[in-house]
Design a protein around this motif. Structure first.
Motif, PDB file in Angstrom:
ATOM      1  N   LYS B  67       0.837  -1.203   0.000  1.00 23.48           N
ATOM      2  CA  LYS B  67       0.000   0.000   0.000  1.00 23.48           C
ATOM      3  C   LYS B  67       0.876   1.259   0.000  1.00 23.48           C
ATOM      4  N   GLU B  70       2.108   1.953  -3.489  1.00 24.81           N
ATOM      5  CA  GLU B  70       1.035   2.575  -4.305  1.00 24.81           C
ATOM      6  C   GLU B  70       0.864   4.041  -3.937  1.00 24.81           C
ATOM      7  N   ALA B  71       0.847   4.304  -2.628  1.00 20.28           N
ATOM      8  CA  ALA B  71       0.631   5.685  -2.166  1.00 20.28           C
ATOM      9  C   ALA B  71       1.764   6.584  -2.627  1.00 20.28           C
ATOM     10  N   LYS B  74       1.443   7.237  -6.329  1.00 20.55           N
ATOM     11  CA  LYS B  74       0.374   8.201  -6.612  1.00 20.55           C
ATOM     12  C   LYS B  74       0.635   9.539  -5.943  1.00 20.55           C
ATOM     13  N   LYS B  75       1.758   9.631  -5.240  1.00 15.81           N
ATOM     14  CA  LYS B  75       2.101  10.851  -4.503  1.00 15.81           C
ATOM     15  C   LYS B  75       0.976  11.273  -3.555  1.00 15.81           C
ATOM     16  N   ASN B  76       0.383  10.278  -2.914  1.00 10.80           N
ATOM     17  CA  ASN B  76      -0.701  10.552  -1.972  1.00 10.80           C
ATOM     18  C   ASN B  76      -0.109  10.628  -0.569  1.00 10.80           C
ATOM     19  N   LEU B  77       0.249  11.824  -0.157  1.00  8.07           N
ATOM     20  CA  LEU B  77       0.954  12.001   1.109  1.00  8.07           C
ATOM     21  C   LEU B  77       0.098  11.610   2.309  1.00  8.07           C
ATOM     22  N   SER B  78      -1.195  11.936   2.246  1.00  4.47           N
ATOM     23  CA  SER B  78      -2.086  11.571   3.366  1.00  4.47           C
ATOM     24  C   SER B  78      -2.106  10.057   3.574  1.00  4.47           C
ATOM     25  N   GLN B  79      -2.168   9.359   2.474  1.00  6.71           N
ATOM     26  CA  GLN B  79      -2.192   7.902   2.553  1.00  6.71           C
ATOM     27  C   GLN B  79      -0.861   7.376   3.097  1.00  6.71           C
ATOM     28  N   SER B  82      -0.902   7.893   6.764  1.00  6.44           N
ATOM     29  CA  SER B  82      -1.870   7.037   7.474  1.00  6.44           C
ATOM     30  C   SER B  82      -1.377   5.599   7.583  1.00  6.44           C
TER      31      SER B  82
END
Lengths: 196, 223
Positions: B67, B70-71, B74-79, B82
């Protein structure tokens, strides 16, 4: 006012086959009793010695380790035994029943939320239903520094000692079994007193 | 093992690929049979501890890292943020247990020799003093956690410390773990029930001071 270590309101084997007698015996006569002994020792000679337990927890200074850990353990298990019974009151009813449906949609949803919180808890702790939500905490919600404060209505112990002899690592199985002995009578009484 | 994963991730990013290269963690074998540490730790406990608890940390660590990859892609910092609790918990669990199996041995016990003993004497006077302090600190842990004999790479001194849950010693304190004692209830309950102190005292009978000394040498060389 003396603190009292009470017997269980049912026999050690009364919750079989869902919670085993050996666990109930060790859990009550060793773990809970030790919290009681250490707590009464820790408050001896202090003003807390003569206060109601709830007040001691509400006014607790986080740095008072022995009082916090053992007072919490003493209170938490007092409540936990009342959240189980050999028979009856398996579903919350009355004012509490209404509140459960209003907050969670249904009793099944509440059970799922408690299961998720219990399984998701890293390490030791209790799952609490407090007067406004369900979540996991280690500290008792009466304590001023608890993550979520409120009046405890219902709880489930997810320390490994609560289930290891029968379920070993299988905490989800323990939680499923727990619902077979869950008793909401005491929770309804608490809620009726605090609900407006 | 974790650092290899991060190097792989950075390598993949430099190559401009969106797909992260990841090596899965695996459950290490015990260096001895499940019954090898009896009568101090039962075969039943060793088997459950290794095959269920440690294995679950490995499985869930791999899931969390998947995970994370993937995060990051996707450059999903919040993810990314978390996921930190799950990485710390399962990664810590994997690190801690991998060490734990190695610092125990059926031929362990007794007292250390050589420079480990010198360091113990310098810090604690007697081996017994170190042992008692480690026992007391470990038994006193509230809830789940680990007791540690650690090495401070800056001062070159030994330090007894504890961590909560599966917090690994080095990332959270900077101390290098030399010897650790698991006091999650699953580590002793079936055999010792609530009497944690008996388990913690008993474990010194299977402490592999040679392995602990190797860790001390590695820690000294690295610093």
């Amino acid at each position: 006012m003396a603190f009292e270590f009470k017997n269980l309101p049912y026999a050690y084997d009364a919750l079989e086959p869902h919670i085993d007698a050996k666990t109930m015996e060790i859990h009550h006569s060793k773990h809970h009793k030790t919290y009681f002994d250490k707590f009464t020792d820790a408050v001896k000679g202090t003003p807390a010695e003569n206060q109601p337990l709830e007040q001691v927890l509400k006014e607790l200074d986080a740095s008072k380790g022995p009082v916090r850990n053992n007072g919490g353990g003493f209170y938490n298990h007092n409540l936990f035994w009342l959240c189980m019974s050999p028979a009856g009151n398996r579903t919350p009813s009355g004012k509490l029943g209404d509140a459960v449906n209003q907050t969670f949609g249904s009793y099944d949803n509440l059970k799922q939320k408690i299961n998720d919180a219990g399984v998701g808890r890293f390490g030791s702790g209790f799952v609490w239903l407090i007067s406004n939500s369900a979540g996991t905490l280690e500290d008792n919600p009466l304590m001023p520094f608890a993550e979520k404060r409120g009046t405890p209505v219902f709880c489930v112990d997810v320390w490994e000692h609560a289930y290891y002899l029968k379920f070993q690592n299988r905490r989800p199985e323990y939680l499923n079994s727990f619902w077979n002995v869950a008793s909401w009578k005491h929770a309804e009484e608490i809620y009726a007193r605090i609900a407006h | 093992m974790l650092s290899a994963t991060f190097r792989a991730l950075r390598r993949a990013e430099r190559l401009g690929t969106a797909m992260a290269v990841r090596m899965k963690h695996t459950l290490p074998d015990l260096p001895y049979d499940y019954n090898a540490l009896e009568p101090y730790i039962s075969a039943e406990i060793m088997k459950l501890h290794h095959q269920k608890h440690h294995n679950a940390y490995v499985t869930n660590l791999n899931i969390a890292e998947e995970k994370l990859a993937e995060a990051l892609a996707k450059k999903n910092l919040s993810q990314v943020i978390s996921l930190q609790p799950a990485l710390k918990f399962n990664g810590g669990g994997h690190i801690n247990h991998s060490l734990f199996w190695q610092v125990l041995s059926p031929t362990g016990g007794g007292e250390p020799k050589g420079d480990l003993m010198d360091l113990i004497r310098r810090e604690y006077g007697l081996f017994e003093n170190m042992k008692n302090e480690l026992i007391n600190s470990t038994v006193a842990i509230q809830g789940s956690g680990w007791g540690w004999l650690g090495y401070n790479p800056t001062s070159g001194r030994l330090r007894i410390n504890t961590t909560a849950n599966q917090d690994p010693l080095e990332p959270t304190t900077g101390l290098i773990p030399l010897f650790g004692i698991d006091v999650w209830e699953h580590a002793y309950y079936l055999q010792y029930k609530n009497v944690r102190a008996d388990y913690v005292k008993a474990i010194f009978n299977v402490a592999d001071w040679e392995n602990v000394t190797k860790r001390l040498h590695a820690a000294k060389m690295a610093n």
